[in-house]
Design an enzyme around this catalytic site. Structure first.
Site, PDB file in Angstrom:
ATOM      1  N   ASP A  48       4.413   0.324  -1.414  1.00 40.47           N
ATOM      2  CA  ASP A  48       4.147   1.695  -0.989  1.00 40.47           C
ATOM      3  C   ASP A  48       5.168   2.650  -1.606  1.00 40.47           C
ATOM      4  OD1 ASP A  48       2.971   3.789   0.910  1.00 40.47           O
ATOM      5  OD2 ASP A  48       5.058   3.735   1.560  1.00 40.47           O
ATOM      6  N   GLU A 123      -1.028  -2.457  -2.076  1.00 36.36           N
ATOM      7  CA  GLU A 123       0.401  -2.141  -2.038  1.00 36.36           C
ATOM      8  C   GLU A 123       1.255  -3.396  -2.132  1.00 36.36           C
ATOM      9  OE1 GLU A 123       0.568   2.094   0.357  1.00 36.36           O
ATOM     10  OE2 GLU A 123       0.759   0.231   1.507  1.00 36.36           O
TER      11      GLU A 123
END
EC number: 3.1.26.3
Length: 238
Positions: A48, A123
């Site tokens: 992320d 992610e």
């Protein structure tokens, strides 16, 4: 390594050690059902941050005249659950979902196509790529996979609201307002919805989901792509 997993790595354009790849694909539901295995959540946390930094840096340099507020909106249109899930679904044949290690419960309720699970999986894989190859390789992968969304960021609504984005596109092209035809099948507790989006009496996309909203969003996404926005931002004709 199985051929399907190699196909996934080919879609990312990198190699990863088997152990790291397996970890990146391990959802907490699978880990719980197999005695508390490590999950992909730490890699997701890392990915992320890498994704956000890469997209922010790219937008900063692409749009030197944009304000901080405008740049934040552009980033929000690319870095969000729906955008990540969109990229995940288009990675390779079957999308990312077919490679994820999910528990029986998640598998039986369609977890392999849940936007939140797909986004988390993307992610975690980006985190694994960064961990093994470093920031420059991770950056190249992100810019390639998210390149079309970066190009289209000025035309997208924050959060990648495909219905809003499609309506803005058709309005700009003088094509009127899209309409949606939705049907459902199955029992009340497990309905499946199918949506078809129609623009100027022509079907441009369809989508299937566990809710009317999800099906319409997927249909709008397909229509947006069919109108060549992803392949040529700014076109004025179909």
């Amino acid at each position: 390594m199985t051929q399907p997993r190699q196909a996934l790595l080919d879609a990312f354009g990198v190699d990863l050690p088997d152990e790291l790849l397996s970890l990146a694909l391990t959802h907490r539901s699978y880990a719980y059902e197999h005695g508390g295995l490590p999950t992909n959540e730490r890699l997701e946390f890392l990915g992320d941050a890498v994704l956000s930094l890469t997209i922010t840096d790219e937008l900063f340099h692409r749009h030197p005249d944009r304000s901080e507020g405008d740049l934040a909106k552009l980033r929000a249109s690319v870095v969000n659950t729906q955008a990540l899930a969109y990229v995940a679904r288009n990675l390779s044949d079957g999308g990312l979902g077919v490679y994820l290690l999910l528990g029986r419960g998640e598998t039986n309720t369609g977890g392999a196509d849940k936007s939140s699970i797909l986004a988390d999986g993307m992610e975690s894989l980006l985190g694994a790529i960064y961990l093994h190859h470093g920031i420059e390789v991770a950056r190249q992968v992100i810019l390639r996979l998210f390149g079309t969304l970066l190009d289209a960021a000025p035309t997208l609504g924050a959060g990648l609201d495909w219905k809003t984005s499609l309506q803005e596109l058709t309005a700009a092209r003088g094509m009127g307002v899209p309409s949606y035809v939705v049907t459902s099948t199955g029992p009340d507790h497990d309905k499946e919805f199918t949506a078809v989006v129609v623009v100027m009496d022509t079907e441009y996309g369809s989508g299937i989901g566990h809710s009317k909203k999800e099906a319409e969003q997927k249909a709008a996404s397909a229509a947006w792509k069919a109108l060549d926005v992803l392949g040529g931002v700014g076109k004025t004709s179909v």
